[in-house]
Design an enzyme around this catalytic site. Structure first.
Site, PDB file in Angstrom:
ATOM      1  N   GLY A   1       1.981 -20.288  -8.538  1.00 39.26           N
ATOM      2  CA  GLY A   1       2.424 -21.560  -9.486  1.00 39.26           C
ATOM      3  C   GLY A   1       1.050 -22.590  -9.346  1.00 39.26           C
TER       4      GLY A   1
ATOM      5  CE  LYS B   1      13.019 -33.183  -6.875  1.00 42.00           C
ATOM      6  NZ  LYS B   1      14.071 -32.701  -7.635  1.00 42.00           N
TER       7      LYS B   1
ATOM      8  NE  ARG C   1       2.029 -14.468 -14.257  1.00 40.90           N
ATOM      9  CZ  ARG C   1       3.015 -15.311 -14.597  1.00 40.90           C
ATOM     10  NH1 ARG C   1       3.322 -15.549 -15.655  1.00 40.90           N
ATOM     11  NH2 ARG C   1       3.645 -15.802 -13.313  1.00 40.90           N
TER      12      ARG C   1
ATOM     13  N   GLY D   1       7.684 -18.449  -8.364  1.00 41.34           N
ATOM     14  CA  GLY D   1       9.087 -18.177  -8.125  1.00 41.34           C
ATOM     15  C   GLY D   1       9.097 -16.961  -7.094  1.00 41.34           C
TER      16      GLY D   1
HETATM   17  P1  AMP Z   1       6.245 -27.903  -6.601  1.00 40.34           P
HETATM   18  O1  AMP Z   1       6.425 -27.486  -8.196  1.00 40.34           O
HETATM   19  O2  AMP Z   1       7.323 -28.033  -5.931  1.00 40.34           O
HETATM   20  O3  AMP Z   1       5.226 -27.118  -5.946  1.00 40.34           O
HETATM   21  O4  AMP Z   1       5.596 -29.587  -7.073  1.00 40.34           O
HETATM   22  C1  AMP Z   1       4.319 -29.432  -7.544  1.00 40.34           C
HETATM   23  C2  AMP Z   1       4.296 -30.920  -8.166  1.00 40.34           C
HETATM   24  O5  AMP Z   1       4.237 -31.786  -7.056  1.00 40.34           O
HETATM   25  C3  AMP Z   1       2.998 -31.207  -8.840  1.00 40.34           C
HETATM   26  O6  AMP Z   1       3.397 -31.550 -10.170  1.00 40.34           O
HETATM   27  C4  AMP Z   1       2.264 -32.438  -8.111  1.00 40.34           C
HETATM   28  O7  AMP Z   1       1.996 -33.420  -9.050  1.00 40.34           O
HETATM   29  C5  AMP Z   1       3.609 -33.086  -7.506  1.00 40.34           C
HETATM   30  N1  AMP Z   1       3.326 -33.721  -6.441  1.00 40.34           N
HETATM   31  C6  AMP Z   1       2.559 -33.433  -5.273  1.00 40.34           C
HETATM   32  N2  AMP Z   1       2.332 -34.427  -4.449  1.00 40.34           N
HETATM   33  C7  AMP Z   1       2.996 -35.398  -5.064  1.00 40.34           C
HETATM   34  C8  AMP Z   1       3.161 -36.806  -4.550  1.00 40.34           C
HETATM   35  N3  AMP Z   1       2.572 -37.249  -3.470  1.00 40.34           N
HETATM   36  N4  AMP Z   1       3.971 -37.475  -5.465  1.00 40.34           N
HETATM   37  C9  AMP Z   1       4.628 -37.066  -6.227  1.00 40.34           C
HETATM   38  N5  AMP Z   1       4.455 -35.694  -6.820  1.00 40.34           N
HETATM   39  C10 AMP Z   1       3.719 -34.977  -6.114  1.00 40.34           C
END
Ligand code: AMP
Length: 397
Positions: free
Chosen positions: A354, A201, A38, A377
């Site tokens: 991210g 999610k 950054r 974000g």
């Molecule tokens: P996000 O911040 O929504 O992009 O999510 C990132 C996080 O999702 C990371 O810390 C991953 O470890 C988690 N993640 C990815 N795949 C899975 C999975 N199959 N089950 C649980 N967590 C997951």
């Protein structure tokens, strides 16, 4: 395409330029900066002001000191790294009030080409409330405001939005680059346009999926959210991450993809594990065979091949969110395979900041990508089609 004033349109000679950077860098327990990306990304703007005989006064936040001075979150280590990278002195103003007597004196005495860094703007409680009194204090130091902090552009704070009320403003080179590359993908992409979405999610990505659906040709889904889609298709997902209340929505999104002619690819196999940890029993199964007592933590080998093939066809490829629990070695292969397929693709490759940016950095393939956003974000909100207050507030061309 960008309708905002850019730094190149300003007369900088002898002007005091208040530059908002995003120096919110990762730091270890010993206070050492572990990734200076950054800071390096801000150099083109800072160097341009120096070359054009302006005076640089930099503001940034760092961590979450919650509106109080806390020297654990001092920007002093950043000043040192910045000085090394610029190969010139950076005058660090270590004031709890951010804008105190020292800052005013330094700004008043500055010569062209000098660089001043103010203390962490989040030492002041007004910062995150976009308090205009604090913004006025900051503005009083300078003649012009340049926003070059893409990472905070989705937030309206005193140092990136408030100050624009009091000073003529423009965006810096980093913000310009972020908006131009990602904006072109959103408005006029080279096709086929392929989006790869993962992460924990579905609920966090609904608006992105909906907004992209009108623009993309293919959508590849992985990560924890794939299981809500698989369940919506009638598969059993065992102990995998599942958002029961989003199953109907997942169905609607799949219908919408069909309606719009978007080729939506869901995993055909998954790596399933007994427990949510690296050292546990795991195996690869077809998505129709996920055992009741196991959880899916990555996309499987067959899926990796299918996704890699699809990615290589793309002329614009956008990725946000890991394919699995990439923090654990045994479940990182899916995420790594996306990074390497993108690195080999001939199209424009965009990483939406991210976790995906971190994963690319880990694989050592950062230089092979067209663009890695400096804001997780902010880029997500950009792909959701939202306007970013830190850019919206800048003077029009
Ligand atoms: P996000 O911040 O929504 O992009 O999510 C990132 C996080 O999702 C990371 O810390 C991953 O470890 C988690 N993640 C990815 N795949 C899975 C999975 N199959 N089950 C649980 N967590 C997951």
């Amino acid at each position: 395409m960008l309708n905002k004033k850019t730094i190149e349109q300003l007369n900088l000679k002898n002007k005091k330029v208040l530059v908002r950077c995003d120096f919110n860098v990762p730091m270890n327990e010993a206070g050492e900066i572990t990734d200076d990306r950054r800071i390096r990304s801000a150099l083109p703007t800072i160097e341009y002001i120096i070359e054009n005989e302006g005076k640089v006064i930099i503001m940034s936040h760092f961590g979450r000191p919650k509106g109080k001075a806390n020297h654990k979150y001092s920007l002093e280590p950043v000043a040192k790294v910045l000085a090394d990278l610029l190969n010139r002195e950076v005058i660090f103003i270590d004031e709890d009030s951010v804008v105190g007597e020292d800052a005013k004196k330094a700004a008043g005495e500055m010569q062209s080409g000098e660089v001043v860094l103010l203390q962490n703007t989040r030492f002041r409680s007004g910062e995150e409330k976009n308090d205009l009194d604090f913004a006025k204090e900051l503005s009083s130091l300078a003649d012009i405001f340049v926003n070059d902090a893409f990472g905070t552009a989705h937030r309206a704070h005193s140092s990136n939005v408030g100050v624009s009320e009091y000073l003529p403003s423009a965006v810096g080179f980093l913000v310009k680059k972020e908006i131009e590359i990602m904006g072109k993908a959103m408005v006029n992409p080279e096709r086929p346009f392929i989006a790869i979405l993962g992460g924990a999610k579905v609920s966090d990505k609904i608006t992105v999926i909906e907004n992209l659906m009108d623009k993309i040709d293919s959508l590849l889904i992985g990560g924890g959210m794939m299981f809500t889609f698989l369940k919506a298709k009638g598969y059993e997902v065992g102990k995998s991450l599942l958002e029961e209340d989003k199953i109907e929505l997942a169905k609607r999104l799949m219908d919408k993809a069909e309606e719009k002619g978007v080729n939506m690819l869901l995993p055909v196999d998954a790596v399933v594990a007994k427990e949510f940890k690296n050292d546990t029993t795991f195996k690869t199964v077809k998505v129709s065979n996920i055992p009741k007592d196991m959880m899916g933590l990555d996309i499987g080998e067959e899926t990796r091949k299918v996704f890699e093939q699809e990615i290589k066809k793309g002329k614009t490829i956008l990725w946000n969110g890991p394919m699995g629990v990439f923090e654990m070695e045994n479940f990182a292969k899916g995420t790594e395979s996306i990074a390497s397929a993108m690195a080999q693709a001939e199209g424009i490759t965009i990483i939406g900041g991210g976790d995906s940016a971190l994963a690319v950095e880990k694989t050592g393939l950062s230089d092979e990508m067209t663009h890695i956003s400096t804001g997780g974000g902010a880029s997500l909100e950009f792909f959701e089609g939202k306007s970013l207050p830190g850019i919206e507030c800048i003077d029009n061309k």
